[in-house]
Design a protein around this motif. Structure first.
Motif, PDB file in Angstrom:
ATOM      1  N   LYS A 181       0.834  -1.204   0.000  1.00 21.03           N
ATOM      2  CA  LYS A 181       0.000   0.000   0.000  1.00 21.03           C
ATOM      3  C   LYS A 181       0.872   1.259   0.000  1.00 21.03           C
ATOM      4  O   LYS A 181       0.555   2.243  -0.672  1.00 21.03           O
ATOM      5  CB  LYS A 181      -0.949  -0.026   1.180  1.00 21.03           C
ATOM      6  N   ASP A 182       1.996   1.209   0.721  1.00 22.97           N
ATOM      7  CA  ASP A 182       2.916   2.339   0.759  1.00 22.97           C
ATOM      8  C   ASP A 182       3.557   2.574  -0.610  1.00 22.97           C
ATOM      9  O   ASP A 182       3.677   3.714  -1.060  1.00 22.97           O
ATOM     10  CB  ASP A 182       3.994   2.089   1.821  1.00 22.97           C
ATOM     11  N   MET A 183       3.964   1.491  -1.294  1.00 22.25           N
ATOM     12  CA  MET A 183       4.560   1.645  -2.632  1.00 22.25           C
ATOM     13  C   MET A 183       3.545   2.189  -3.627  1.00 22.25           C
ATOM     14  O   MET A 183       3.891   2.980  -4.504  1.00 22.25           O
ATOM     15  CB  MET A 183       5.129   0.316  -3.127  1.00 22.25           C
ATOM     16  N   ALA A 184       2.289   1.766  -3.496  1.00 19.32           N
ATOM     17  CA  ALA A 184       1.243   2.289  -4.387  1.00 19.32           C
ATOM     18  C   ALA A 184       1.058   3.784  -4.170  1.00 19.32           C
ATOM     19  O   ALA A 184       0.930   4.552  -5.126  1.00 19.32           O
ATOM     20  CB  ALA A 184      -0.058   1.533  -4.146  1.00 19.32           C
ATOM     21  N   LYS A 185       1.062   4.193  -2.918  1.00 20.17           N
ATOM     22  CA  LYS A 185       0.858   5.604  -2.578  1.00 20.17           C
ATOM     23  C   LYS A 185       2.052   6.473  -2.976  1.00 20.17           C
ATOM     24  O   LYS A 185       1.896   7.527  -3.596  1.00 20.17           O
ATOM     25  CB  LYS A 185       0.604   5.727  -1.072  1.00 20.17           C
ATOM     26  N   LYS A 186       3.267   6.033  -2.614  1.00 18.56           N
ATOM     27  CA  LYS A 186       4.466   6.849  -2.849  1.00 18.56           C
ATOM     28  C   LYS A 186       4.943   6.829  -4.293  1.00 18.56           C
ATOM     29  O   LYS A 186       5.416   7.841  -4.808  1.00 18.56           O
ATOM     30  CB  LYS A 186       5.623   6.351  -1.973  1.00 18.56           C
TER      31      LYS A 186
ATOM     32  N   LEU B  60       8.000  -2.491   7.069  1.00 18.59           N
ATOM     33  CA  LEU B  60       6.890  -1.647   7.498  1.00 18.59           C
ATOM     34  C   LEU B  60       7.218  -0.197   7.183  1.00 18.59           C
ATOM     35  O   LEU B  60       8.334   0.258   7.475  1.00 18.59           O
ATOM     36  CB  LEU B  60       6.656  -1.786   9.003  1.00 18.59           C
ATOM     37  N   PRO B  61       6.287   0.531   6.600  1.00 21.71           N
ATOM     38  CA  PRO B  61       6.552   1.946   6.320  1.00 21.71           C
ATOM     39  C   PRO B  61       6.933   2.730   7.569  1.00 21.71           C
ATOM     40  O   PRO B  61       7.728   3.662   7.493  1.00 21.71           O
ATOM     41  CB  PRO B  61       5.224   2.439   5.728  1.00 21.71           C
TER      42      PRO B  61
END
Length: 155
Positions: A27-32, A88-89
């Motif tokens: 989810k973090d890679m999708a967002k960033k 973990l982000p």
């Protein structure tokens, strides 16, 4: 101090921690970075982890009692292959580098002379990270959905 623990195929709490880390990382890679290859519903992440633990050794990296990162390895012909490195982000900077040191230490202890992995082609941040760690691009791999860059490092 960081501690590495191998995940047992029968340890459901550890498998859920691995899935949670991969899910949060995706989810973090999708967002960033607008990269959606790991951006799955949690249940899919958990199913993938359950399948992967049958063919790979899966590890969790802990700080105190908190899991911060995960990766998977397999060894064949003096080569260690790793995949699904996720942090973990909220873990902060440097956790990926600690995982890479752990992976290379495992490889040396097992008599491997190189470490290889495939990286999703659009993941330029990951490719740069691995190149900074001494990994070289050696080719392309087609998967069912994506193209990946194969990278390796002699150790």
């Amino acid at each position: 101090m960081y501690k590495l623990k191998k995940v047992s195929v029968y340890n459901i709490p550890q498998l859920t921690k691995v899935a949670s880390i991969l899910n949060a990382c995706g989810k973090d890679m999708a967002k960033k970075y607008n990269l959606h290859h790991w951006d799955n519903p949690y249940i899919k992440s958990f199913a993938i982890v359950c399948l992967c633990v049958l063919k790979n050794e899966v590890f969790l990296l802990y700080s105190n009692k908190s899991p911060l990162a995960t990766f998977q390895i397999s060894v064949k012909n003096e080569t260690l292959h790793f995949e699904k490195l996720g942090t973990l982000p909220s873990a902060g900077q440097g956790i990926g580098s600690i995982c890479m040191k752990k992976i290379e230490t495992i490889a040396k202890k097992r008599g491997c002379n190189k470490v290889v992995m495939e990286v999703y082609e659009p993941s330029q941040h990951a490719i740069s990270f691995y190149e900074h760690k001494g990994y070289k691009r050696i080719g392309m791999v087609d998967t069912l959905k994506y193209k990946e860059i194969k990278m390796e490092k002699n150790i």
